[in-house]
Scaffold this motif. Structure first.
Motif, PDB file in Angstrom:
ATOM      1  N   ARG A  98       0.827  -1.211   0.000  1.00 15.29           N
ATOM      2  CA  ARG A  98       0.000   0.000   0.000  1.00 15.29           C
ATOM      3  C   ARG A  98       0.863   1.264   0.000  1.00 15.29           C
ATOM      4  O   ARG A  98       0.654   2.182  -0.795  1.00 15.29           O
ATOM      5  N   ASP A  99       1.862   1.301   0.869  1.00 18.18           N
ATOM      6  CA  ASP A  99       2.694   2.498   0.979  1.00 18.18           C
ATOM      7  C   ASP A  99       3.600   2.696  -0.233  1.00 18.18           C
ATOM      8  O   ASP A  99       3.892   3.830  -0.610  1.00 18.18           O
ATOM      9  N   ASN A 100       4.025   1.608  -0.871  1.00 16.27           N
ATOM     10  CA  ASN A 100       4.786   1.735  -2.109  1.00 16.27           C
ATOM     11  C   ASN A 100       3.920   2.372  -3.199  1.00 16.27           C
ATOM     12  O   ASN A 100       4.380   3.236  -3.943  1.00 16.27           O
ATOM     13  N   ILE A 101       2.669   1.972  -3.284  1.00 21.73           N
ATOM     14  CA  ILE A 101       1.762   2.554  -4.278  1.00 21.73           C
ATOM     15  C   ILE A 101       1.494   4.015  -3.953  1.00 21.73           C
ATOM     16  O   ILE A 101       1.545   4.879  -4.835  1.00 21.73           O
ATOM     17  N   ARG A 102       1.222   4.293  -2.691  1.00 20.81           N
ATOM     18  CA  ARG A 102       0.988   5.692  -2.291  1.00 20.81           C
ATOM     19  C   ARG A 102       2.169   6.577  -2.652  1.00 20.81           C
ATOM     20  O   ARG A 102       1.998   7.686  -3.153  1.00 20.81           O
ATOM     21  N   PHE A 103       3.374   6.085  -2.418  1.00 23.66           N
ATOM     22  CA  PHE A 103       4.567   6.856  -2.769  1.00 23.66           C
ATOM     23  C   PHE A 103       4.614   7.122  -4.267  1.00 23.66           C
ATOM     24  O   PHE A 103       4.914   8.222  -4.715  1.00 23.66           O
ATOM     25  N   ALA A 104       4.316   6.094  -5.060  1.00 20.96           N
ATOM     26  CA  ALA A 104       4.379   6.226  -6.517  1.00 20.96           C
ATOM     27  C   ALA A 104       3.348   7.214  -7.058  1.00 20.96           C
ATOM     28  O   ALA A 104       3.551   7.799  -8.130  1.00 20.96           O
ATOM     29  N   LEU A 105       2.270   7.432  -6.332  1.00 18.14           N
ATOM     30  CA  LEU A 105       1.235   8.364  -6.794  1.00 18.14           C
ATOM     31  C   LEU A 105       1.662   9.820  -6.651  1.00 18.14           C
ATOM     32  O   LEU A 105       1.019  10.708  -7.210  1.00 18.14           O
ATOM     33  N   GLY A 106       2.712  10.057  -5.889  1.00 15.87           N
ATOM     34  CA  GLY A 106       3.242  11.417  -5.804  1.00 15.87           C
ATOM     35  C   GLY A 106       2.391  12.351  -4.975  1.00 15.87           C
ATOM     36  O   GLY A 106       1.687  11.948  -4.052  1.00 15.87           O
ATOM     37  N   ARG A 107       2.445  13.607  -5.356  1.00 15.56           N
ATOM     38  CA  ARG A 107       1.773  14.659  -4.579  1.00 15.56           C
ATOM     39  C   ARG A 107       0.329  14.806  -5.019  1.00 15.56           C
ATOM     40  O   ARG A 107       0.031  15.257  -6.108  1.00 15.56           O
ATOM     41  N   LEU A 121      -5.320  -1.250  -6.054  1.00  6.69           N
ATOM     42  CA  LEU A 121      -5.150  -2.573  -5.474  1.00  6.69           C
ATOM     43  C   LEU A 121      -6.317  -3.493  -5.836  1.00  6.69           C
ATOM     44  O   LEU A 121      -6.112  -4.660  -6.187  1.00  6.69           O
ATOM     45  N   GLU A 122      -7.503  -2.957  -5.802  1.00 11.46           N
ATOM     46  CA  GLU A 122      -8.696  -3.734  -6.165  1.00 11.46           C
ATOM     47  C   GLU A 122      -8.670  -4.095  -7.646  1.00 11.46           C
ATOM     48  O   GLU A 122      -8.940  -5.236  -8.031  1.00 11.46           O
ATOM     49  N   HIS A 123      -8.304  -3.139  -8.471  1.00 16.88           N
ATOM     50  CA  HIS A 123      -8.295  -3.335  -9.923  1.00 16.88           C
ATOM     51  C   HIS A 123      -7.350  -4.460 -10.355  1.00 16.88           C
ATOM     52  O   HIS A 123      -7.666  -5.219 -11.275  1.00 16.88           O
ATOM     53  N   VAL A 124      -6.209  -4.574  -9.724  1.00 12.09           N
ATOM     54  CA  VAL A 124      -5.249  -5.618 -10.090  1.00 12.09           C
ATOM     55  C   VAL A 124      -5.368  -6.865  -9.208  1.00 12.09           C
ATOM     56  O   VAL A 124      -4.525  -7.760  -9.279  1.00 12.09           O
ATOM     57  N   GLY A 125      -6.411  -6.933  -8.375  1.00 10.18           N
ATOM     58  CA  GLY A 125      -6.652  -8.115  -7.561  1.00 10.18           C
ATOM     59  C   GLY A 125      -5.663  -8.321  -6.434  1.00 10.18           C
ATOM     60  O   GLY A 125      -5.388  -9.461  -6.040  1.00 10.18           O
ATOM     61  N   MET A 126      -5.144  -7.219  -5.879  1.00 14.03           N
ATOM     62  CA  MET A 126      -4.155  -7.343  -4.813  1.00 14.03           C
ATOM     63  C   MET A 126      -4.580  -6.687  -3.506  1.00 14.03           C
ATOM     64  O   MET A 126      -3.755  -6.477  -2.623  1.00 14.03           O
ATOM     65  N   ALA A 127      -5.845  -6.389  -3.353  1.00 11.73           N
ATOM     66  CA  ALA A 127      -6.313  -5.712  -2.147  1.00 11.73           C
ATOM     67  C   ALA A 127      -5.945  -6.485  -0.875  1.00 11.73           C
ATOM     68  O   ALA A 127      -5.577  -5.889   0.127  1.00 11.73           O
ATOM     69  N   GLU A 128      -5.979  -7.789  -0.942  1.00 13.24           N
ATOM     70  CA  GLU A 128      -5.674  -8.604   0.245  1.00 13.24           C
ATOM     71  C   GLU A 128      -4.183  -8.565   0.617  1.00 13.24           C
ATOM     72  O   GLU A 128      -3.800  -8.978   1.702  1.00 13.24           O
ATOM     73  N   PHE A 129      -3.339  -8.048  -0.293  1.00 13.04           N
ATOM     74  CA  PHE A 129      -1.906  -7.962  -0.037  1.00 13.04           C
ATOM     75  C   PHE A 129      -1.452  -6.559   0.317  1.00 13.04           C
ATOM     76  O   PHE A 129      -0.245  -6.292   0.388  1.00 13.04           O
TER      77      PHE A 129
END
Length: 135
Positions: A98-107, A121-129
């Motif tokens: 989650r935090d890696n994705i948040r970082f990648a989204l920038g400001r 996360l939901e779109h790529v089927g990884m919400a549980e991870f």
């Protein structure tokens, strides 16, 4: 008419070594595809060409019906709206998914970034991870 990604007769070489030869591929909008093949077969190079990290030497690549790459055309990566995750060193090992994705989204506003992260996360089927560590 749907466009998505259109790769037409793309050939790419590094010096004398041709790593992609006459590649043709059409990916419909919203579709998920996987490139499979042995090491050195050109998978990463083809993805780098689509993202604009490499310049097309022969053939062309179009996104949503607009030619973005060809021998005399090169739209820079930041203008393509293409996400690309590098194979190595792509994730911060001390941050969870989650935090890696948040970082990648920038400001962007914190609430918007949290919502977008959940959507991705939901779109790529990884919400549980979401809380899992990269390792």
């Amino acid at each position: 008419m749907e466009f998505g990604i259109q790769i037409e007769s793309v050939t790419h070489a590094y010096g004398p070594l041709t790593v992609v030869r006459d590649a043709d591929l059409t990916v419909a909008p919203g579709a998920i595809h996987c490139l499979l093949g042995p090491s050195g077969s050109g998978k990463t190079t083809l993805l780098r060409l689509v993202a604009g990290l490499e310049r097309v030497q022969q053939g062309s690549i179009s996104l949503d019906g607009v030619r973005v790459s060809g021998p005399r055309t090169h739209l820079p990566p930041e203008r393509r709206s293409i996400g690309y995750v590098f194979q190595d060193y792509a994730l911060f090992p001390h941050l969870n998914v989650r935090d890696n994705i948040r970082f990648a989204l920038g400001r962007m506003p914190k609430a918007a970034r949290a919502a977008r992260t959940a959507d991705l996360l939901e779109h790529v089927g990884m919400a549980e991870f979401a809380s899992a560590m990269p390792h």
